[in-house]
Design a protein around this motif. Structure first.
Motif, PDB file in Angstrom:
ATOM      1  N   GLY A  79       0.801  -1.217   0.000  1.00  0.00           N
ATOM      2  CA  GLY A  79       0.000   0.000   0.000  1.00  0.00           C
ATOM      3  C   GLY A  79       0.829   1.259   0.000  1.00  0.00           C
ATOM      4  O   GLY A  79       2.061   1.225   0.121  1.00  0.00           O
ATOM      5  N   SER A  80       0.151   2.395  -0.126  1.00  0.00           N
ATOM      6  CA  SER A  80       0.845   3.683  -0.180  1.00  0.00           C
ATOM      7  C   SER A  80       0.967   4.342   1.186  1.00  0.00           C
ATOM      8  O   SER A  80       1.880   5.145   1.412  1.00  0.00           O
ATOM      9  CB  SER A  80       0.105   4.634  -1.128  1.00  0.00           C
ATOM     10  OG  SER A  80      -1.202   4.907  -0.643  1.00  0.00           O
ATOM     11  N   ALA A  81       0.061   4.036   2.114  1.00  0.00           N
ATOM     12  CA  ALA A  81       0.076   4.648   3.439  1.00  0.00           C
ATOM     13  C   ALA A  81      -0.784   3.820   4.373  1.00  0.00           C
ATOM     14  O   ALA A  81      -1.674   3.082   3.936  1.00  0.00           O
ATOM     15  CB  ALA A  81      -0.436   6.088   3.380  1.00  0.00           C
TER      16      ALA A  81
ATOM     17  N   ASP B  64      -9.121  -1.838  -2.607  1.00  0.00           N
ATOM     18  CA  ASP B  64      -8.604  -0.477  -2.508  1.00  0.00           C
ATOM     19  C   ASP B  64      -8.114  -0.114  -1.107  1.00  0.00           C
ATOM     20  O   ASP B  64      -7.189   0.672  -0.952  1.00  0.00           O
ATOM     21  CB  ASP B  64      -9.698   0.521  -2.917  1.00  0.00           C
ATOM     22  CG  ASP B  64     -10.198   0.259  -4.327  1.00  0.00           C
ATOM     23  OD1 ASP B  64      -9.456   0.538  -5.269  1.00  0.00           O
ATOM     24  OD2 ASP B  64     -11.324  -0.263  -4.474  1.00  0.00           O
ATOM     25  N   ILE B  65      -8.754  -0.688  -0.098  1.00  0.00           N
ATOM     26  CA  ILE B  65      -8.408  -0.407   1.297  1.00  0.00           C
ATOM     27  C   ILE B  65      -8.406  -1.731   2.038  1.00  0.00           C
ATOM     28  O   ILE B  65      -9.274  -2.577   1.832  1.00  0.00           O
ATOM     29  CB  ILE B  65      -9.430   0.564   1.935  1.00  0.00           C
ATOM     30  CG1 ILE B  65      -9.414   1.910   1.196  1.00  0.00           C
ATOM     31  CG2 ILE B  65      -9.157   0.772   3.421  1.00  0.00           C
ATOM     32  CD1 ILE B  65     -10.713   2.682   1.310  1.00  0.00           C
ATOM     33  N   VAL B  66      -7.416  -1.919   2.897  1.00  0.00           N
ATOM     34  CA  VAL B  66      -7.313  -3.144   3.691  1.00  0.00           C
ATOM     35  C   VAL B  66      -7.299  -2.782   5.164  1.00  0.00           C
ATOM     36  O   VAL B  66      -6.696  -1.778   5.566  1.00  0.00           O
ATOM     37  CB  VAL B  66      -6.042  -3.930   3.310  1.00  0.00           C
ATOM     38  CG1 VAL B  66      -5.632  -4.890   4.419  1.00  0.00           C
ATOM     39  CG2 VAL B  66      -6.254  -4.712   2.016  1.00  0.00           C
ATOM     40  N   THR B  67      -7.983  -3.588   5.974  1.00  0.00           N
ATOM     41  CA  THR B  67      -7.953  -3.403   7.423  1.00  0.00           C
ATOM     42  C   THR B  67      -7.420  -4.665   8.090  1.00  0.00           C
ATOM     43  O   THR B  67      -7.423  -5.747   7.504  1.00  0.00           O
ATOM     44  CB  THR B  67      -9.350  -3.095   7.987  1.00  0.00           C
ATOM     45  OG1 THR B  67     -10.207  -4.223   7.760  1.00  0.00           O
ATOM     46  CG2 THR B  67      -9.949  -1.859   7.337  1.00  0.00           C
TER      47      THR B  67
ATOM     48  N   SER C 121      -0.637 -10.320  23.097  1.00  0.00           N
ATOM     49  CA  SER C 121      -0.022  -9.324  23.977  1.00  0.00           C
ATOM     50  C   SER C 121      -0.664  -7.951  23.901  1.00  0.00           C
ATOM     51  O   SER C 121      -0.737  -7.251  24.909  1.00  0.00           O
ATOM     52  CB  SER C 121       1.479  -9.177  23.636  1.00  0.00           C
ATOM     53  OG  SER C 121       2.152 -10.403  23.768  1.00  0.00           O
ATOM     54  N   ALA C 122      -1.099  -7.537  22.715  1.00  0.00           N
ATOM     55  CA  ALA C 122      -1.511  -6.142  22.546  1.00  0.00           C
ATOM     56  C   ALA C 122      -2.673  -6.023  21.565  1.00  0.00           C
ATOM     57  O   ALA C 122      -2.591  -6.505  20.435  1.00  0.00           O
ATOM     58  CB  ALA C 122      -0.335  -5.298  22.048  1.00  0.00           C
ATOM     59  N   VAL C 123      -3.732  -5.363  22.009  1.00  0.00           N
ATOM     60  CA  VAL C 123      -4.870  -5.082  21.135  1.00  0.00           C
ATOM     61  C   VAL C 123      -4.494  -3.966  20.174  1.00  0.00           C
ATOM     62  O   VAL C 123      -3.844  -2.988  20.558  1.00  0.00           O
ATOM     63  CB  VAL C 123      -6.109  -4.677  21.964  1.00  0.00           C
ATOM     64  CG1 VAL C 123      -7.252  -4.230  21.064  1.00  0.00           C
ATOM     65  CG2 VAL C 123      -6.546  -5.833  22.845  1.00  0.00           C
ATOM     66  N   GLY C 124      -4.912  -4.097  18.921  1.00  0.00           N
ATOM     67  CA  GLY C 124      -4.617  -3.040  17.956  1.00  0.00           C
ATOM     68  C   GLY C 124      -5.270  -3.298  16.610  1.00  0.00           C
ATOM     69  O   GLY C 124      -5.824  -4.373  16.356  1.00  0.00           O
ATOM     70  N   GLY C 125      -5.221  -2.299  15.746  1.00  0.00           N
ATOM     71  CA  GLY C 125      -5.756  -2.403  14.401  1.00  0.00           C
ATOM     72  C   GLY C 125      -4.946  -1.570  13.437  1.00  0.00           C
ATOM     73  O   GLY C 125      -4.062  -0.808  13.839  1.00  0.00           O
ATOM     74  N   CYS C 126      -5.238  -1.730  12.153  1.00  0.00           N
ATOM     75  CA  CYS C 126      -4.527  -0.961  11.130  1.00  0.00           C
ATOM     76  C   CYS C 126      -5.416  -0.790   9.907  1.00  0.00           C
ATOM     77  O   CYS C 126      -6.182  -1.698   9.558  1.00  0.00           O
ATOM     78  CB  CYS C 126      -3.235  -1.671  10.727  1.00  0.00           C
ATOM     79  SG  CYS C 126      -2.187  -0.719   9.595  1.00  0.00           S
ATOM     80  N   VAL C 127      -5.328   0.367   9.272  1.00  0.00           N
ATOM     81  CA  VAL C 127      -5.978   0.645   7.998  1.00  0.00           C
ATOM     82  C   VAL C 127      -4.893   0.956   6.983  1.00  0.00           C
ATOM     83  O   VAL C 127      -4.010   1.780   7.259  1.00  0.00           O
ATOM     84  CB  VAL C 127      -6.955   1.835   8.089  1.00  0.00           C
ATOM     85  CG1 VAL C 127      -7.664   2.050   6.753  1.00  0.00           C
ATOM     86  CG2 VAL C 127      -7.960   1.631   9.214  1.00  0.00           C
ATOM     87  N   VAL C 128      -4.944   0.303   5.830  1.00  0.00           N
ATOM     88  CA  VAL C 128      -3.951   0.507   4.776  1.00  0.00           C
ATOM     89  C   VAL C 128      -4.656   0.960   3.503  1.00  0.00           C
ATOM     90  O   VAL C 128      -5.655   0.363   3.098  1.00  0.00           O
ATOM     91  CB  VAL C 128      -3.159  -0.787   4.480  1.00  0.00           C
ATOM     92  CG1 VAL C 128      -2.000  -0.500   3.530  1.00  0.00           C
ATOM     93  CG2 VAL C 128      -2.658  -1.436   5.762  1.00  0.00           C
ATOM     94  N   ASP C 129      -4.132   1.993   2.882  1.00  0.00           N
ATOM     95  CA  ASP C 129      -4.668   2.480   1.611  1.00  0.00           C
ATOM     96  C   ASP C 129      -3.772   2.013   0.477  1.00  0.00           C
ATOM     97  O   ASP C 129      -2.543   2.129   0.556  1.00  0.00           O
ATOM     98  CB  ASP C 129      -4.736   4.017   1.629  1.00  0.00           C
ATOM     99  CG  ASP C 129      -5.280   4.608   0.339  1.00  0.00           C
ATOM    100  OD1 ASP C 129      -5.994   3.895  -0.390  1.00  0.00           O
ATOM    101  OD2 ASP C 129      -4.990   5.789   0.056  1.00  0.00           O
ATOM    102  N   SER C 130      -4.382   1.501  -0.574  1.00  0.00           N
ATOM    103  CA  SER C 130      -3.600   1.066  -1.743  1.00  0.00           C
ATOM    104  C   SER C 130      -3.020   2.243  -2.513  1.00  0.00           C
ATOM    105  O   SER C 130      -2.008   2.116  -3.197  1.00  0.00           O
ATOM    106  CB  SER C 130      -4.479   0.241  -2.689  1.00  0.00           C
ATOM    107  OG  SER C 130      -5.488   1.065  -3.276  1.00  0.00           O
TER     108      SER C 130
END
Length: 433
Positions: free
Chosen positions: A79-81, A203-206, A218-227
């Protein structure tokens, strides 16, 4: 340190991408455990608030540790960001809310995680966002009929939790693009090691980084990635938040100022994270990075263990049905070979004979698999979705999500596959009643 070569393998990206120390800097990703950052003049800080300069001023929006790790995940997905969030649920909410709100509509696969189903169908509906759920195996005519003039996105999971449906990314992406909207794909179970949805048109991945990416519970978290591939300006009327001036941020038009590759994540950071603040802590990001460094190694073992368990279950007289997309004969085997040729995930779901009561007896007898809400880490665990993660769904919604009262979800960890099979075998025998 010099930049990494462009054509490195995903194994090298897991270990080396994201953070590149300069001469004399820490080799490990530093934990920048600070809420604020000091500047010499108000003008220096003002340029940050105007989005005219790069830097940090408050960790509710951005933090260097989080950005290093987000950059690694962006590299893994191609992805780009990217942006880290406090949880996977926050990632899915942000991904949708960044482009769709009150008065808008989205289409989502009905075979998704129960919490996400509730997020879209109940919580966001209360906010004025309408959703149409469609079967992941719906016909093209049914999918076409779901679109409306105010549709802003299509959503699905690469591998659905817990039904293990394999989402036909390419088909849904094509239809979304015909209507000028992006496809958002939750890639948590597959991880970019086994599937990169952008390569099939997403187009977008989570991600819920809480799962395989962290890998150790160990750690709760998430991420959003833009193509960086979706042309927001080409569909400017559908996405005014990106293509018209933002009065809450000095009249900036994100798609013009930051271009196709930067607009989506910049808006999400400067506007949505600013106002809602579901930030991932620097320490959690540090732990996540440690997990990412071994992701490519761990996924192979998770998949090998799951396949061994699935093969045992397929031949068990106590089992009505087994769901594992990498198992020959599975309903989604052919689709998995297209999207997940190197393996799918470590999760197996099956329907035990005897329904809900037998399922509860079986899980009580397990010695290695622990009953947990969690899934996808080093230790094997199990869950009865109908009475836990999906208990808020009606019977009809459970059926639509591919879940029955006798379904059990097994998450195969990194133990010896022979021990996992033996544990299941003894639990089967001792739960027959």
């Amino acid at each position: 340190m010099s930049k990494l070569p462009e054509n490195i393998g995903i194994e090298t990206k897991c270990v080396q991408s994201g953070y590149r120390p300069e001469n004399g800097e820490p080799r490990e990703v530093p934990i920048i455990e600070s809420t604020t950052f000091k500047y010499d003049t108000s003008a220096d800080m003002g340029r940050l608030f105007d989005l005219e300069a790069e830097g940090y001023f408050y960790s509710r929006l951005q933090n260097p540790t989080c950005d290093y790790v987000a950059a690694k995940i962006a590299a893994l997905e191609g992805g780009s960001a990217a942006m880290l969030t406090g949880s996977g649920q926050a990632a899915n909410f942000y991904a949708v809310f960044n482009i769709a709100g009150c008065g808008d509509h989205i289409i989502a696969s009905s075979s998704i995680y129960g919490g996400t189903f509730n997020l879209l169908g109940v919580t966001m509906k209360k906010m004025g966002l309408d959703v149409t759920f469609v079967s992941p195996d719906c016909s093209n005519e049914e999918l076409e009929a779901a679109f409306r003039p105010n549709t802003k996105a299509v959503f699905g999971e690469t591998i659905a939790n817990p039904a293990l449906t394999v989402f036909d990314i390419e088909r849904f992406a094509k239809k979304a693009h015909e209507h000028g909207v992006p496809l958002i794909v939750d890639n948590t179970f597959a991880t970019p090691v086994n599937c990169r949805p952008f390569e099939f048109g997403a187009d977008i991945v989570t991600h819920s980084t809480t799962k395989y990416m962290d890998g150790h519970g160990s750690a709760v978290g998430g991420c959003v990635v833009d193509s960086g591939n979706f042309d927001w300006m080409a569909h400017a009327d559908k996405f005014p938040g990106l293509t018209t001036p933002d009065d809450s941020y000095h009249g900036i038009t994100y798609a013009e100022k930051f271009g196709q590759k930067g607009a989506y994540i910049t808006k999400m950071t400067a506007q949505v994270m600013r106002d809602l603040g579901s930030v991932q802590s620097p320490y959690n990001a540090y732990l996540l990075n440690i997990g990412l460094e071994s992701l490519h190694v761990r996924m192979k073992q998770h998949c090998a263990n799951a396949l061994a368990v699935a093969e045992y279950l397929k031949n068990s007289p106590d089992v009505e049905a087994v769901n594992y997309p990498s198992l020959p004969g599975d309903k989604y085997y052919a689709r998995a070979q297209k999207y997940l040729p190197n393996g799918s995930c470590g999760v197996v779901s099956f329907v035990i004979r005897g329904g809900r009561d037998r399922a509860e007896r079986f899980m009580k007898e397990l010695k290695i698999f622990a009953i947990e809400t969690h899934v996808a880490d080093a230790r094997s665990c199990c869950l009865h979705p109908a009475s836990s993660t999906h208990r808020q769904l009606t019977d009809e919604e459970l059926v639509n999500a591919g879940i029955s009262s006798g379904m059990i979800r097994l998450s195969c960890g990194l133990e010896d596959a022979r021990d996992l099979v033996a544990d299941i075998d003894q639990a089967m025998k001792n739960s027959r009643g």
